[in-house]
Design a protein around this motif. Sequence first.
Motif, PDB file in Angstrom:
ATOM      1  N   ILE A 211       2.404  -1.816  10.804  1.00  0.00           N
ATOM      2  CA  ILE A 211       2.413  -1.198   9.483  1.00  0.00           C
ATOM      3  C   ILE A 211       3.711  -0.425   9.301  1.00  0.00           C
ATOM      4  N   ASN A 212       4.394  -0.716   8.196  1.00  0.00           N
ATOM      5  CA  ASN A 212       5.576   0.076   7.867  1.00  0.00           C
ATOM      6  C   ASN A 212       5.692   0.199   6.347  1.00  0.00           C
ATOM      7  N   LYS A 213       6.837   0.628   5.863  1.00  0.00           N
ATOM      8  CA  LYS A 213       6.993   0.959   4.445  1.00  0.00           C
ATOM      9  C   LYS A 213       6.772  -0.239   3.520  1.00  0.00           C
ATOM     10  N   TYR A 214       6.896  -1.460   4.032  1.00  0.00           N
ATOM     11  CA  TYR A 214       6.686  -2.634   3.183  1.00  0.00           C
ATOM     12  C   TYR A 214       5.211  -2.836   2.840  1.00  0.00           C
ATOM     13  N   ASN A 215       4.350  -2.087   3.483  1.00  0.00           N
ATOM     14  CA  ASN A 215       2.914  -2.160   3.200  1.00  0.00           C
ATOM     15  C   ASN A 215       2.445  -1.011   2.313  1.00  0.00           C
ATOM     16  N   LEU A 216       3.384  -0.277   1.739  1.00  0.00           N
ATOM     17  CA  LEU A 216       3.027   0.921   0.974  1.00  0.00           C
ATOM     18  C   LEU A 216       2.120   0.601  -0.212  1.00  0.00           C
ATOM     19  N   GLU A 217       2.481  -0.397  -1.004  1.00  0.00           N
ATOM     20  CA  GLU A 217       1.709  -0.675  -2.220  1.00  0.00           C
ATOM     21  C   GLU A 217       0.284  -1.102  -1.901  1.00  0.00           C
ATOM     22  N   ILE A 218       0.124  -1.970  -0.913  1.00  0.00           N
ATOM     23  CA  ILE A 218      -1.246  -2.402  -0.618  1.00  0.00           C
ATOM     24  C   ILE A 218      -2.027  -1.272   0.048  1.00  0.00           C
ATOM     25  N   ALA A 219      -1.321  -0.346   0.701  1.00  0.00           N
ATOM     26  CA  ALA A 219      -1.996   0.825   1.254  1.00  0.00           C
ATOM     27  C   ALA A 219      -2.527   1.711   0.120  1.00  0.00           C
ATOM     28  N   VAL A 220      -1.735   1.910  -0.920  1.00  0.00           N
ATOM     29  CA  VAL A 220      -2.165   2.729  -2.061  1.00  0.00           C
ATOM     30  C   VAL A 220      -3.358   2.080  -2.760  1.00  0.00           C
ATOM     31  N   LEU A 221      -3.284   0.765  -2.995  1.00  0.00           N
ATOM     32  CA  LEU A 221      -4.406   0.076  -3.651  1.00  0.00           C
ATOM     33  C   LEU A 221      -5.668   0.170  -2.804  1.00  0.00           C
ATOM     34  N   THR A 222      -5.503   0.116  -1.489  1.00  0.00           N
ATOM     35  CA  THR A 222      -6.665   0.224  -0.601  1.00  0.00           C
ATOM     36  C   THR A 222      -7.310   1.599  -0.711  1.00  0.00           C
ATOM     37  N   LEU A 223      -6.496   2.644  -0.714  1.00  0.00           N
ATOM     38  CA  LEU A 223      -7.040   4.005  -0.813  1.00  0.00           C
ATOM     39  C   LEU A 223      -7.790   4.209  -2.129  1.00  0.00           C
ATOM     40  N   PHE A 224      -7.205   3.728  -3.218  1.00  0.00           N
ATOM     41  CA  PHE A 224      -7.832   3.936  -4.525  1.00  0.00           C
ATOM     42  C   PHE A 224      -8.992   2.978  -4.772  1.00  0.00           C
ATOM     43  N   PHE A 225      -9.181   2.027  -3.867  1.00  0.00           N
ATOM     44  CA  PHE A 225     -10.321   1.128  -3.984  1.00  0.00           C
ATOM     45  C   PHE A 225     -11.614   1.809  -3.532  1.00  0.00           C
ATOM     46  N   TYR A 226     -11.480   2.893  -2.779  1.00  0.00           N
ATOM     47  CA  TYR A 226     -12.655   3.639  -2.324  1.00  0.00           C
ATOM     48  C   TYR A 226     -13.389   4.253  -3.519  1.00  0.00           C
ATOM     49  N   ASP A 227     -14.678   4.410  -3.362  1.00  0.00           N
ATOM     50  CA  ASP A 227     -15.489   5.133  -4.343  1.00  0.00           C
ATOM     51  C   ASP A 227     -15.316   6.626  -4.056  1.00  0.00           C
ATOM     52  N   PHE A 228     -14.527   7.299  -4.897  1.00  0.00           N
ATOM     53  CA  PHE A 228     -14.201   8.690  -4.642  1.00  0.00           C
ATOM     54  C   PHE A 228     -15.425   9.604  -4.721  1.00  0.00           C
ATOM     55  N   SER A 229     -16.460   9.178  -5.420  1.00  0.00           N
ATOM     56  CA  SER A 229     -17.658  10.010  -5.490  1.00  0.00           C
ATOM     57  C   SER A 229     -18.406  10.027  -4.163  1.00  0.00           C
ATOM     58  N   VAL A 230     -18.156   9.023  -3.339  1.00  0.00           N
ATOM     59  CA  VAL A 230     -18.773   8.944  -2.013  1.00  0.00           C
ATOM     60  C   VAL A 230     -17.803   9.441  -0.944  1.00  0.00           C
ATOM     61  N   PHE A 231     -16.554   8.990  -1.014  1.00  0.00           N
ATOM     62  CA  PHE A 231     -15.547   9.343  -0.013  1.00  0.00           C
ATOM     63  C   PHE A 231     -14.704  10.503  -0.546  1.00  0.00           C
ATOM     64  N   SER A 232     -15.264  11.690  -0.468  1.00  0.00           N
ATOM     65  CA  SER A 232     -14.608  12.862  -1.047  1.00  0.00           C
ATOM     66  C   SER A 232     -13.324  13.218  -0.302  1.00  0.00           C
ATOM     67  N   ASP A 233     -13.269  12.914   1.009  1.00  0.00           N
ATOM     68  CA  ASP A 233     -12.057  13.228   1.752  1.00  0.00           C
ATOM     69  C   ASP A 233     -10.890  12.344   1.318  1.00  0.00           C
ATOM     70  N   ILE A 234     -11.177  11.071   0.995  1.00  0.00           N
ATOM     71  CA  ILE A 234     -10.133  10.183   0.479  1.00  0.00           C
ATOM     72  C   ILE A 234      -9.690  10.666  -0.894  1.00  0.00           C
ATOM     73  N   SER A 235     -10.656  11.060  -1.710  1.00  0.00           N
ATOM     74  CA  SER A 235     -10.343  11.599  -3.029  1.00  0.00           C
ATOM     75  C   SER A 235      -9.448  12.825  -2.917  1.00  0.00           C
ATOM     76  N   SER A 236      -9.801  13.728  -1.997  1.00  0.00           N
ATOM     77  CA  SER A 236      -9.003  14.940  -1.812  1.00  0.00           C
ATOM     78  C   SER A 236      -7.597  14.603  -1.341  1.00  0.00           C
ATOM     79  N   PHE A 237      -7.483  13.621  -0.456  1.00  0.00           N
ATOM     80  CA  PHE A 237      -6.167  13.222   0.045  1.00  0.00           C
ATOM     81  C   PHE A 237      -5.291  12.708  -1.101  1.00  0.00           C
ATOM     82  N   CYS A 238      -5.843  11.827  -1.925  1.00  0.00           N
ATOM     83  CA  CYS A 238      -5.067  11.236  -3.022  1.00  0.00           C
ATOM     84  C   CYS A 238      -4.732  12.272  -4.090  1.00  0.00           C
TER      85      CYS A 238
END
Length: 598
Positions: A160-187
């Motif tokens: 994993i390096n900087k060329y994976n940044l965009e798919i990393a962002v899409l992956t994080l925002f794919f989480y249900d923030f109402s369930v994964f509050s720690d991911i929501s807080s991170f973003c």
Amino acid sequence: MTTNEKSQYFRLRELTISGYKNINNLDVSFKDQDGITVLIGNNGCGKSNIIEALSSIFAGLYNEKLHTPQFSFRIQYELLYHTIDIVYDKQEYVITVDDYQISKASLEKDKDIYLPKNIIACYSGEYLRLFDLFFKPYYDNYITIVKKEEKLPSLPLLYINKYNLEIAVLTLFFYDFSVFSDISSFCHDTLNIKNIKNITFSFNKDKKVLSWKENEVIRMVKLLCNSDSIKVGDKETLSYDVFKRRLSSYEGNERELFQHLYGATMSKKDKIITDISIEVELNTGSVININDLSEGEKKYILMKVILETLADENSLLLFDEPDAHIHISRKAELGDIFEKYKNRENVITTHSPTMAVSFSSHLIGLGTDKGQVVKIDHDKEKIVSRITEKMWNVHEQNAFLSSNKPMTLLVEGKTDKIHIEEAYKHLSGDFPLLDFDIFSMNSSEHIREVLIGLSCSEIKWDKQFVGIFDNDQAGQKDIGSGFEKEKSEERIKHVKYKDGMPSTSFYAFLLPKPSGYTDKDFTIENCYDASKYEEAFSAALEDKKGYFVGLSIDTIADDLKNKSKTILANNAKSFAASDFKEFRHIFELLDKIRQLRG
């Protein structure tokens, strides 16, 4: 977990490496690391080489056809309550699971039982050596299968390096923030991203991509296109809501989404998605491209996706200097982040003092000896830490311990170190057997504390330590207590014998005054002709003019003294050999001490 219990999850226990670059017969124990191992040491000490060696070991274990290690090793780890011990001598494997030997073929066949789920490496720089040597064969194999097979394989080695940044962002925002509050807080809080405004996908213009086998990657891309076919050559911009809606029937989890986006974007020649551009709205209301985030924020995103999404308790994570590009004020936070994920097996390299402090209970110090990587003795670490805890941070302690020179000089100030180093460059030909490192201690009292503290330990130090004291009132006072004259040379003193047993390791002397010098105080700057310091003082005074207002006379005097010392040290780098003639007396004493070693 007691020492007799075996772990359900992947846990490194022992590693021996021989014959990889500058690593030869290096033994590292991970038993007390509790899932976090931080390899600390100066640049060039072999930290990254251990990361490379671990990558090579597991690349060979997963599939011998894709990679074969070119060095010998022994690795022991625990997984699913088994103890796996593997010995490799560059020709064959000897693999023991608990008390039974198995073949290499059996290990590969039952990799879900005997091998970690995946090895994930994260590196933020431009250097792709790690990827090219060990991860690329698995990457190429995965992409080949993605194009031709309906059933996709797992990807055991993931880089994993900087060329994976965009798919990393899409992956994080794919989480249900109402369930994964720690991911929501991170973003929302850590990254200060309010939401994703839009995502632009660019699709390959080459119609060859339509010949790819129908599989999960192709089906995901078709969902993004909202069509039964891929929009070859098109660009499509989706709002975040539309992106989520189009993937509403996607059956994969966040880890699978990352892997499928990886498969669609990472082929060098005929990738399906040639580019992803993401615009985000910040909490401030401004809209930026995700690539406009700081390098530190980008690194945070990659680490979060690795730790939260891509890895689990059966993963080995290799982080090469994860604090690179991260602001110093936030480096300390990394300790808390990794502590949360110590149920993974994390191996981290750093030479950052701030990182070292954050991971003080997880450090393994590395140094070099005759060019070879060595693990710093733990007992020596404890002694040096106790003696110097008020003087040095962990990184400075490690630098001191990792010195492989036969002689270590302790001097009072940082400029003393510069002057002696510059002098030796010109005079080394007359003292060819001298070989030393220099550490500044900030005071004569600290030199005394370290020399006596080290000599009082029960540890055998296979080198000489020499304190060089300024020949002033403070230096004369500190060298007068705890030291006694050396019989062979009265100007040299040694730490007093312990229990009547002489030591050939701990010495000290005052800076030798040249004949004709009459002042009671003599410092390293007095080794030069007086005109050299006069020039430096004049430059300091000229620079200080106009800045006297609001300062006491004592403050001004101290500022001028310190600035002139710094200027003189910088000027010394361009002095001629003749300017260093008085330093010869220092090296003569050092050479006599060297000979006392026998």
